[in-house]
Design a protein around this motif. Structure first.
Motif, PDB file in Angstrom:
ATOM      1  N   ASP A 223      58.368  91.148 -44.245  1.00  0.00           N
ATOM      2  CA  ASP A 223      58.297  92.597 -44.017  1.00  0.00           C
ATOM      3  C   ASP A 223      56.983  93.266 -44.210  1.00  0.00           C
ATOM      4  N   GLY A 224      56.087  92.516 -43.588  1.00  0.00           N
ATOM      5  CA  GLY A 224      54.692  93.122 -43.467  1.00  0.00           C
ATOM      6  C   GLY A 224      53.725  93.258 -44.849  1.00  0.00           C
ATOM      7  N   ARG A 225      54.161  92.538 -45.735  1.00  0.00           N
ATOM      8  CA  ARG A 225      53.356  92.487 -47.066  1.00  0.00           C
ATOM      9  C   ARG A 225      53.080  91.077 -47.581  1.00  0.00           C
ATOM     10  N   ILE A 226      52.369  90.587 -48.329  1.00  0.00           N
ATOM     11  CA  ILE A 226      52.457  89.502 -49.299  1.00  0.00           C
ATOM     12  C   ILE A 226      53.268  89.777 -50.450  1.00  0.00           C
ATOM     13  N   VAL A 227      54.216  88.987 -50.714  1.00  0.00           N
ATOM     14  CA  VAL A 227      55.380  89.334 -51.762  1.00  0.00           C
ATOM     15  C   VAL A 227      54.986  88.455 -52.969  1.00  0.00           C
ATOM     16  N   LYS A 228      54.584  87.161 -52.706  1.00  0.00           N
ATOM     17  CA  LYS A 228      54.492  86.282 -53.621  1.00  0.00           C
ATOM     18  C   LYS A 228      53.219  85.243 -53.428  1.00  0.00           C
ATOM     19  N   SER A 229      52.397  84.891 -54.510  1.00  0.00           N
ATOM     20  CA  SER A 229      51.212  83.948 -54.353  1.00  0.00           C
ATOM     21  C   SER A 229      51.549  82.832 -55.420  1.00  0.00           C
ATOM     22  N   GLY A 230      51.040  81.856 -55.018  1.00  0.00           N
ATOM     23  CA  GLY A 230      51.095  80.689 -56.016  1.00  0.00           C
ATOM     24  C   GLY A 230      50.262  79.358 -55.390  1.00  0.00           C
ATOM     25  N   GLY A 231      50.195  78.426 -56.092  1.00  0.00           N
ATOM     26  CA  GLY A 231      49.673  76.902 -55.870  1.00  0.00           C
ATOM     27  C   GLY A 231      50.608  76.263 -54.912  1.00  0.00           C
ATOM     28  N   PRO A 232      50.264  75.329 -54.495  1.00  0.00           N
ATOM     29  CA  PRO A 232      50.786  74.484 -53.519  1.00  0.00           C
ATOM     30  C   PRO A 232      52.119  74.283 -53.773  1.00  0.00           C
ATOM     31  N   GLU A 233      52.611  74.326 -54.886  1.00  0.00           N
ATOM     32  CA  GLU A 233      54.264  74.243 -55.336  1.00  0.00           C
ATOM     33  C   GLU A 233      54.744  75.129 -54.709  1.00  0.00           C
ATOM     34  N   LEU A 234      54.460  76.274 -54.273  1.00  0.00           N
ATOM     35  CA  LEU A 234      55.027  77.250 -53.721  1.00  0.00           C
ATOM     36  C   LEU A 234      55.588  76.890 -52.259  1.00  0.00           C
ATOM     37  N   ALA A 235      54.742  76.303 -51.511  1.00  0.00           N
ATOM     38  CA  ALA A 235      55.250  75.599 -50.283  1.00  0.00           C
ATOM     39  C   ALA A 235      56.227  74.624 -50.332  1.00  0.00           C
ATOM     40  N   LEU A 236      56.522  73.932 -51.436  1.00  0.00           N
ATOM     41  CA  LEU A 236      57.329  72.925 -51.775  1.00  0.00           C
ATOM     42  C   LEU A 236      58.744  73.539 -51.874  1.00  0.00           C
ATOM     43  N   GLU A 237      58.609  74.791 -52.889  1.00  0.00           N
ATOM     44  CA  GLU A 237      59.558  75.545 -52.952  1.00  0.00           C
ATOM     45  C   GLU A 237      60.381  75.890 -51.900  1.00  0.00           C
ATOM     46  N   VAL A 238      59.514  76.504 -50.757  1.00  0.00           N
ATOM     47  CA  VAL A 238      60.146  76.929 -49.440  1.00  0.00           C
ATOM     48  C   VAL A 238      60.856  75.851 -48.585  1.00  0.00           C
ATOM     49  N   GLU A 239      60.063  74.733 -48.770  1.00  0.00           N
ATOM     50  CA  GLU A 239      60.616  73.723 -48.202  1.00  0.00           C
ATOM     51  C   GLU A 239      61.989  73.172 -48.813  1.00  0.00           C
ATOM     52  N   ASN A 240      62.078  73.313 -49.963  1.00  0.00           N
ATOM     53  CA  ASN A 240      63.425  72.828 -50.395  1.00  0.00           C
ATOM     54  C   ASN A 240      64.574  73.913 -50.580  1.00  0.00           C
ATOM     55  N   ASN A 241      64.024  75.358 -50.905  1.00  0.00           N
ATOM     56  CA  ASN A 241      65.147  76.223 -50.791  1.00  0.00           C
ATOM     57  C   ASN A 241      65.071  77.338 -49.840  1.00  0.00           C
ATOM     58  N   GLY A 242      64.026  77.049 -48.876  1.00  0.00           N
ATOM     59  CA  GLY A 242      64.090  78.220 -47.723  1.00  0.00           C
ATOM     60  C   GLY A 242      63.429  79.586 -48.528  1.00  0.00           C
ATOM     61  N   TYR A 243      63.474  80.648 -47.642  1.00  0.00           N
ATOM     62  CA  TYR A 243      62.716  81.969 -48.267  1.00  0.00           C
ATOM     63  C   TYR A 243      64.037  82.787 -48.819  1.00  0.00           C
ATOM     64  N   ALA A 244      64.909  82.442 -48.581  1.00  0.00           N
ATOM     65  CA  ALA A 244      65.923  83.296 -49.259  1.00  0.00           C
ATOM     66  C   ALA A 244      65.859  83.521 -50.756  1.00  0.00           C
ATOM     67  N   ASP A 245      65.749  82.460 -51.555  1.00  0.00           N
ATOM     68  CA  ASP A 245      65.381  82.827 -53.062  1.00  0.00           C
ATOM     69  C   ASP A 245      64.458  83.662 -53.420  1.00  0.00           C
ATOM     70  N   ILE A 246      63.224  83.135 -52.780  1.00  0.00           N
ATOM     71  CA  ILE A 246      62.028  83.974 -53.078  1.00  0.00           C
ATOM     72  C   ILE A 246      62.162  85.396 -52.713  1.00  0.00           C
ATOM     73  N   LEU A 247      62.726  85.858 -51.493  1.00  0.00           N
ATOM     74  CA  LEU A 247      62.998  86.944 -51.047  1.00  0.00           C
ATOM     75  C   LEU A 247      63.875  87.729 -51.944  1.00  0.00           C
ATOM     76  N   ALA A 248      64.815  87.233 -52.351  1.00  0.00           N
ATOM     77  CA  ALA A 248      65.803  87.787 -53.215  1.00  0.00           C
ATOM     78  C   ALA A 248      65.175  88.107 -54.487  1.00  0.00           C
ATOM     79  N   GLU A 249      64.227  86.979 -55.096  1.00  0.00           N
ATOM     80  CA  GLU A 249      63.532  87.472 -56.617  1.00  0.00           C
ATOM     81  C   GLU A 249      62.772  88.479 -56.555  1.00  0.00           C
ATOM     82  N   VAL A 250      62.199  88.762 -55.162  1.00  0.00           N
ATOM     83  CA  VAL A 250      61.148  89.898 -55.274  1.00  0.00           C
ATOM     84  C   VAL A 250      61.690  91.165 -54.836  1.00  0.00           C
ATOM     85  N   ALA A 251      62.757  90.983 -54.139  1.00  0.00           N
ATOM     86  CA  ALA A 251      63.468  92.282 -53.665  1.00  0.00           C
ATOM     87  C   ALA A 251      63.734  93.332 -54.900  1.00  0.00           C
TER      88      ALA A 251
END
Ligand code: ADP
Ligand code: MG
Ligand code: MG
Length: 251
Positions: A223-251
């Motif tokens: 939604d037009g913002r950087i909501v989370k930043s991290g190392g390469p492991e963040l990409a793996l988290e997205v790969e495994n769990n999709g965006y839903a968990d991260i979006l819920a966490e930052v909401a």
């Protein structure tokens, strides 16, 4: 290298806010990746940075090596060292690929007060760089991107990048529509350009490109913002769990 602060931008036509406060710093020599759901504003960010018509910056700043780029014309941004590889490369009928590349390279040299590349030197360099991207002589002669396959268009974007030797490279979903072999060629092309003085912003919807282009930092845009930043492991988290968990966490 690239410093973006509180960047807000709207679509001129619809007066609709798309970027809602982007903060992002890409250091020289580093590769930053941006991932995020469709429609989160990734392409808009790359367009606003490169100066595409139709967007209005309503707040915030963006500088390249300390220089304000938002007031510059697109060609001035390019001369300052910014490059964007498009998500959807444009076909340019009637303009030969080689002519296009040579004109771009020399226009940029001129803007920087440098000497033009001679025809002979240009030929030598373009052929060598095309070869590493598996772009054959025939593709260099054809009009820009006309009749190119999806993969050929994306490789051609990387050839443009290799020829222009930008300081700050933005790649917008250069992996989309590529099979694994073509993606490796693109990744090899990018990795060959990784250098001390050069920054990369690699926008991708999928993690797999980042297996080949190892990012230093991964950002999630929503939604037009950087909501989370991290190392390469963040990409793996997205790969495994999709965006839903991260979006819920930052909401
Ligand atoms: P992403 O690249 O992350 O998929 P975009 O930057 O392409 O996202 O789009 C962000 C939002 O802006 C979306 O909601 C999209 O529909 C909207 N948008 C982008 N360009 C236009 C346009 N020219 N007209 C109307 N809406 C647009
Ligand atoms: Mg999209
Ligand atoms: Mg996009």
């Amino acid at each position: 290298m690239l410093e973006i602060k509180n960047l807000h931008a709207s679509l001129e036509e619809e007066d609709k806010a798309i970027l809602k406060g982007v903060d992002l710093t890409v250091e020289a020599g580093k590769v930053h990746a941006i991932m995020g759901p469709n429609g989160s504003g990734k392409s808009t960010l790359s367009y606003v940075l490169s100066g595409k018509d139709g967007y209005e910056v309503t707040d915030g700043t963006a500088t390249l090596e300390g220089e304000d780029i938002l007031d510059m014309e697109p060609e001035e941004r390019a001369a300052a060292g910014l490059f964007l590889a498009f998500q959807y490369p444009v076909e340019i009928p009637g303009v030969g690929n080689m002519t296009f590349l040579r004109t771009a390279v020399n226009a940029q040299r001129k803007a920087r007060g440098e000497e033009e590349m001679s025809a002979t030197e240009f030929l030598k360099v373009v052929r060598a760089r095309a070869r590493t991207l598996n772009i054959d002589a025939e593709m260099l002669k054809r009009p820009v991107n006309v009749g190119f396959s999806g993969g050929e268009k994306k490789r051609n974007e990387i050839l443009q990048m290799a020829m222009l030797e930008p300081k700050m490279c933005i790649l917008d979903e250069t992996d989309s529509g590529l099979d694994v072999d073509a993606m490796k060629l693109v990744a090899d092309g990018v990795n060959a350009l990784r250098a001390e003085g050069r920054g990369f912003l690699v926008i991708t919807h999928y993690q797999r490109l980042l297996d080949h282009i190892k990012p230093d930092v991964v950002h999630i845009m929503a939604d037009g913002r950087i909501v989370k930043s991290g190392g390469p492991e963040l990409a793996l988290e997205v790969e495994n769990n999709g965006y839903a968990d991260i979006l819920a966490e930052v909401a």
